[in-house]
Design a protein around this motif. Structure first.
Motif, mmCIF file in Angstrom:
data_model
loop_
_atom_site.group_PDB
_atom_site.id
_atom_site.type_symbol
_atom_site.label_atom_id
_atom_site.label_comp_id
_atom_site.label_asym_id
_atom_site.label_seq_id
_atom_site.Cartn_x
_atom_site.Cartn_y
_atom_site.Cartn_z
ATOM 1 N N GLU A 214 0.815 -1.219 0.000
ATOM 2 C CA GLU A 214 0.000 0.000 0.000
ATOM 3 C C GLU A 214 0.845 1.264 0.000
ATOM 4 O OE1 GLU A 214 -2.373 -0.572 3.453
ATOM 5 O OE2 GLU A 214 -3.881 -1.807 2.438
ATOM 6 N N LEU A 215 2.112 1.126 0.396
ATOM 7 C CA LEU A 215 2.994 2.299 0.498
ATOM 8 C C LEU A 215 3.920 2.460 -0.701
ATOM 9 C CD1 LEU A 215 4.075 2.027 4.248
ATOM 10 C CD2 LEU A 215 2.526 3.723 3.258
ATOM 11 N N LEU A 216 4.646 1.381 -1.032
ATOM 12 C CA LEU A 216 5.695 1.493 -2.050
ATOM 13 C C LEU A 216 6.227 0.118 -2.420
ATOM 14 C CD1 LEU A 216 7.913 3.233 -3.620
ATOM 15 C CD2 LEU A 216 9.310 2.946 -1.561
ATOM 16 N N ASN A 217 6.473 -0.087 -3.695
ATOM 17 C CA ASN A 217 7.337 -1.180 -4.139
ATOM 18 C C ASN A 217 8.157 -0.669 -5.307
ATOM 19 O OD1 ASN A 217 8.463 -3.665 -3.818
ATOM 20 N ND2 ASN A 217 7.036 -4.725 -5.171
ATOM 21 N N THR A 218 9.469 -0.766 -5.170
ATOM 22 C CA THR A 218 10.361 -0.264 -6.206
ATOM 23 C C THR A 218 11.666 -1.032 -6.134
ATOM 24 O OG1 THR A 218 11.329 1.740 -7.163
ATOM 25 C CG2 THR A 218 11.342 1.577 -4.755
ATOM 26 N N ASN A 219 12.641 -0.668 -6.954
ATOM 27 C CA ASN A 219 13.883 -1.435 -6.969
ATOM 28 C C ASN A 219 14.895 -0.896 -5.955
ATOM 29 O OD1 ASN A 219 15.746 0.546 -8.285
ATOM 30 N ND2 ASN A 219 14.290 0.348 -9.981
ATOM 31 N N PHE B 223 16.945 2.799 -5.099
ATOM 32 C CA PHE B 223 16.523 3.838 -4.157
ATOM 33 C C PHE B 223 16.812 3.345 -2.739
ATOM 34 C CE2 PHE B 223 13.752 4.303 -7.865
ATOM 35 C CZ PHE B 223 13.895 5.667 -8.139
ATOM 36 N N LEU B 224 17.191 4.272 -1.865
ATOM 37 C CA LEU B 224 17.402 3.889 -0.473
ATOM 38 C C LEU B 224 16.069 3.532 0.177
ATOM 39 C CD1 LEU B 224 19.952 6.590 0.770
ATOM 40 C CD2 LEU B 224 20.427 4.238 0.083
ATOM 41 N N HIS B 225 16.083 2.476 0.967
ATOM 42 C CA HIS B 225 14.899 2.101 1.731
ATOM 43 C C HIS B 225 15.337 1.311 2.960
ATOM 44 C CE1 HIS B 225 10.937 0.541 2.813
ATOM 45 N NE2 HIS B 225 10.440 1.499 2.047
ATOM 46 N N ASP B 226 14.702 1.594 4.088
ATOM 47 C CA ASP B 226 15.110 0.949 5.344
ATOM 48 C C ASP B 226 14.877 -0.557 5.340
ATOM 49 O OD1 ASP B 226 15.899 3.381 6.292
ATOM 50 O OD2 ASP B 226 14.196 3.665 7.649
ATOM 51 N N ASN B 227 13.844 -1.011 4.648
ATOM 52 C CA ASN B 227 13.555 -2.450 4.668
ATOM 53 C C ASN B 227 14.738 -3.278 4.188
ATOM 54 O OD1 ASN B 227 11.002 -1.754 5.487
ATOM 55 N ND2 ASN B 227 9.916 -2.771 3.808
ATOM 56 N N LEU B 228 15.405 -2.806 3.142
ATOM 57 C CA LEU B 228 16.523 -3.547 2.568
ATOM 58 C C LEU B 228 17.650 -3.714 3.582
ATOM 59 C CD1 LEU B 228 17.992 -4.825 0.115
ATOM 60 C CD2 LEU B 228 18.795 -2.516 -0.458
ATOM 61 N N VAL B 229 18.076 -2.619 4.183
ATOM 62 C CA VAL B 229 19.220 -2.697 5.097
ATOM 63 C C VAL B 229 18.831 -3.369 6.414
ATOM 64 C CG1 VAL B 229 20.465 -0.790 4.047
ATOM 65 C CG2 VAL B 229 18.816 -0.301 5.871
ATOM 66 N N CYS C 284 25.186 -9.262 1.471
ATOM 67 C CA CYS C 284 24.017 -9.891 0.843
ATOM 68 C C CYS C 284 23.815 -9.424 -0.593
ATOM 69 C CB CYS C 284 22.748 -9.539 1.622
ATOM 70 S SG CYS C 284 22.710 -10.087 3.331
ATOM 71 N N TYR C 285 23.331 -10.341 -1.409
ATOM 72 C CA TYR C 285 22.795 -10.024 -2.729
ATOM 73 C C TYR C 285 21.394 -10.632 -2.771
ATOM 74 C CZ TYR C 285 27.646 -9.134 -4.136
ATOM 75 O OH TYR C 285 28.926 -8.652 -4.231
ATOM 76 N N PHE C 286 20.376 -9.802 -2.918
ATOM 77 C CA PHE C 286 19.009 -10.305 -2.924
ATOM 78 C C PHE C 286 18.545 -10.567 -4.352
ATOM 79 C CE2 PHE C 286 19.147 -8.125 1.212
ATOM 80 C CZ PHE C 286 18.744 -9.185 2.017
ATOM 81 N N VAL C 287 17.991 -11.757 -4.550
ATOM 82 C CA VAL C 287 17.490 -12.173 -5.856
ATOM 83 C C VAL C 287 16.088 -12.779 -5.671
ATOM 84 C CG1 VAL C 287 19.709 -12.368 -7.024
ATOM 85 C CG2 VAL C 287 18.955 -14.249 -5.607
ATOM 86 N N ASN C 288 15.631 -13.600 -6.609
ATOM 87 C CA ASN C 288 14.210 -13.967 -6.607
ATOM 88 C C ASN C 288 13.899 -15.457 -6.554
ATOM 89 O OD1 ASN C 288 13.294 -11.115 -7.168
ATOM 90 N ND2 ASN C 288 14.577 -11.497 -8.961
ATOM 91 N N GLY D 9 15.004 -8.001 -6.953
ATOM 92 C CA GLY D 9 15.715 -8.449 -5.768
ATOM 93 C C GLY D 9 15.850 -7.344 -4.728
ATOM 94 N N GLY D 10 15.440 -7.646 -3.494
ATOM 95 C CA GLY D 10 15.581 -6.680 -2.409
ATOM 96 C C GLY D 10 14.571 -5.558 -2.434
ATOM 97 N N ASN D 11 13.455 -5.721 -3.153
ATOM 98 C CA ASN D 11 12.450 -4.658 -3.158
ATOM 99 C C ASN D 11 11.795 -4.537 -1.779
ATOM 100 O OD1 ASN D 11 9.648 -6.048 -3.116
ATOM 101 N ND2 ASN D 11 10.731 -7.185 -4.706
ATOM 102 N N PRO D 12 11.174 -3.402 -1.469
ATOM 103 C CA PRO D 12 10.633 -3.191 -0.118
ATOM 104 C C PRO D 12 9.587 -4.216 0.319
ATOM 105 C CG PRO D 12 10.805 -1.095 -1.279
ATOM 106 C CD PRO D 12 11.119 -2.166 -2.274
ATOM 107 N N VAL D 13 8.764 -4.674 -0.613
ATOM 108 C CA VAL D 13 7.744 -5.670 -0.246
ATOM 109 C C VAL D 13 8.403 -7.002 0.099
ATOM 110 C CG1 VAL D 13 5.794 -7.030 -1.096
ATOM 111 C CG2 VAL D 13 5.901 -4.575 -1.565
ATOM 112 N N SER D 14 9.326 -7.451 -0.723
ATOM 113 C CA SER D 14 10.021 -8.708 -0.431
ATOM 114 C C SER D 14 10.738 -8.650 0.907
ATOM 115 C CB SER D 14 11.020 -9.038 -1.548
ATOM 116 O OG SER D 14 10.355 -9.344 -2.753
ATOM 117 N N CYS D 15 11.395 -7.534 1.176
ATOM 118 C CA CYS D 15 12.123 -7.408 2.437
ATOM 119 C C CYS D 15 11.174 -7.366 3.632
ATOM 120 C CB CYS D 15 13.011 -6.170 2.410
ATOM 121 S SG CYS D 15 14.412 -6.321 1.259
ATOM 122 N N ALA D 16 10.011 -6.720 3.465
ATOM 123 C CA ALA D 16 9.009 -6.709 4.538
ATOM 124 C C ALA D 16 8.536 -8.129 4.827
ATOM 125 C CB ALA D 16 7.829 -5.821 4.149
#
Length: 501
Positions: free
Chosen positions: A75-80, A83-89, A106-110, A312-319
């Motif tokens: 509902e908030l954001l999904n992107t690559n 861009f910096l995003h707290d979920n990834l780190v 880490c290297y995030f993939v699918n 890989g590493g998008n905000p939704v996946s990391c959440a």
């Protein structure tokens, strides 16, 4: 909920529009699954099936906490990840905290295949070497680079299918392999086989980039390497300029119980150079990860090629990944894997004593294999019998699969919320079906006094082992494997045609 198509229409449309090499479970009578919850799946008629197959729905099908985390972030954001995003780190920090300290990048993939493919790139870039050592019956993914290092797949393509840069070491299987449970040091013996491969490869002017192995072989037959094997292999491979890749795609994230990662069963003195993970990481959401050392990551970056993965590493996946880690911890799913896994192994050990078809029980946590044999002395794989049982279990609304190089091993790898009651029900049903099959094929029980053994152990948490006892690891074979097999001389048998599952 009303279905768009009938089961017959769905099947017809699948045959029309989906590639014929994309198989289904139970090809003779496929299941149409419309929903799932916890450790249960439901078909279009509302029939409930106990799921002993899905190590992907790790914390349970449709877990509300994971769903909430996913929808909230959607509902908030999904992107690559450019861009910096707290979920990834935050997720990278949480994930690496479960690993030995040196595994920090880490290297995030699918998917698991993407993870293992990237791991090979990292290994080859590190020292510029190309050759890979893999294990007999190994499977590491479906992309071309991984089919090439997966004997489970490339052996189906013919005798000339193995590439010259691929070297196959014996599977460290102490039940069926070259060195068995009566060997004084199978870990060293199997590791010496790898050392011989390295020496022969070097004589031919080739250089080893990596040794890759699942921390416990899944498609290869639920094989648990003897303790000390990985340490010795890593020593030989690193001396040759290669790296050790631990494939945790099937068995990671607490499935083994006491440890979060299956490679940790080898001991604290073993740390791989690269770890790949997938399947359970997102509880069904397509995501995966490669974790490695700072040194290997910097070597990869030194090539000058940017590594970018669209999803890989998008905000939704990391959440979702963070939510899965939360559930594992909050619901003590590692502890559950130990308690229920130990109980399952105990129940299955009783079946081994009772049934001539059961040759070996091996496993740890909620990763357990039942090796079915026609002859306990010869350890002749009971392939048709295993697949017959898979279909009969389905009739009793229990979903189990058969795998291994001979398709004779029943695989238990259920969602981690699997309970003692589930284990009891599954084994009691298997017991009855084994008895029925053995009577039909002219077998008899090895010990008549044990024919009335039932799964009567307590199923409460009070029946679990005391805190000081760690999870069971091992093979329930030994002397029993060398007893008379108790098979009549009648020439009755189960049809040998392979039943696909």
């Amino acid at each position: 909920m009303e279905e768009l198509y009938s089961k017959a229409e769905t099947l017809a449309l699948r045959r029309k529009h989906i590639g014929p090499s994309c198989k289904v479970f139970y090809a003779k009578d496929p299941l149409k699954i419309v929903r799932a919850q916890g450790q249960y799946m439901f078909d279009e008629k509302g029939e409930k099936y106990l799921d002993c197959i899905n190590n992907v729905a790790h914390v349970g099908h449709s877990h509300p906490y994971v769903i909430k985390a996913a929808t909230k972030q959607m509902e908030l954001l999904n992107t690559n990840s450019r861009f910096l995003h707290d979920n990834l780190v935050q997720y990278a920090q949480r994930l690496t905290a479960t690993l030995p300290e040196k595994l920090s990048v880490c290297y995030f993939v699918n998917s698991g295949s993407e993870a293992n493919d990237l791991a090979l790139r990292l290994a080859r870039q590190y020292r510029g070497h190309q050759d890979v050592i893999t294990l007999e019956n190994a499977y590491h993914g479906h992309v071309t680079s991984l089919i090439d290092i997966s004997p489970y797949k490339f052996n189906q393509l013919g005798k000339d299918s193995k590439k010259e840069y691929v070297h196959v070491a014996p599977s460290p299987d102490i039940y069926r392999g070259k060195y068995r449970e009566d060997h004084p040091d199978p870990a060293s013996a199997y590791a010496e086989e790898v050392k011989k491969i390295i020496e022969e490869t070097q004589k031919n002017g080739r250089k080893i980039a990596a040794f890759i192995a699942e921390s416990m072989q899944s498609c290869g037959g639920q094989v648990i390497p003897p303790v000390g094997y990985f340490q010795k292999v890593a020593e030989y491979v690193r001396a040759a300029g290669g790296v050790f890749i631990a494939d945790e795609v099937q068995v990671g994230f607490g499935r083994v119980g006491k440890h979060f990662w299956a490679f940790q069963l080898q001991g604290e003195d073993f740390v791989p150079d690269i770890v790949t993970m997938g399947k359970p990481i997102g509880n069904g959401h397509p995501m995966s990860c490669v974790v490695t050392t700072r040194e290997i990551a910097e070597g990869f970056g030194a090539s000058g090629l940017e590594y970018f993965n669209t999803f890989g590493g998008n905000p939704v996946s990391c959440a979702i990944g963070l939510a899965v880690l939360d559930v594992i911890e909050k619901e003590d799913l590692q502890g559950n894997a130990t308690r229920v896994g130990n109980y399952l192994l105990e129940l299955l050990a009783e079946q081994k004593e009772k049934h001539p078809l059961v040759g070996d029980i091996r496993g740890v946590g909620l990763f357990v294999g039942v090796d079915l044999v026609k002859d306990k002395q010869k350890r002749t794989p009971a392939t048709a019998e295993a697949l017959h049982l898979i279909y009969k279990l389905k009739e009793h609304q229990i979903l189990l699969s058969a795998d291994g190089p001979y398709r004779n091993i029943l695989k238990f790898k259920p969602p981690m919320c699997f309970t003692m009651e589930d284990a009891k029900h599954a084994v009691e049903t298997l017991d009855a079906l084994l008895t029925e099959l053995e009577e039909a094929t002219g077998m008899k029980t090895e010990n008549n006094a044990s024919t009335n053994v039932q799964c009567k152990r307590k199923t409460t948490e009070e029946s679990s082992q005391p805190e000081g006892a760690s999870e069971s690891i091992g093979h329930v074979n030994g002397a029993a494997c060398r007893q008379e097999n108790g098979i009549y001389s009648k020439k009755r048998s189960v049809p040998s045609k392979r039943i696909r599952t």
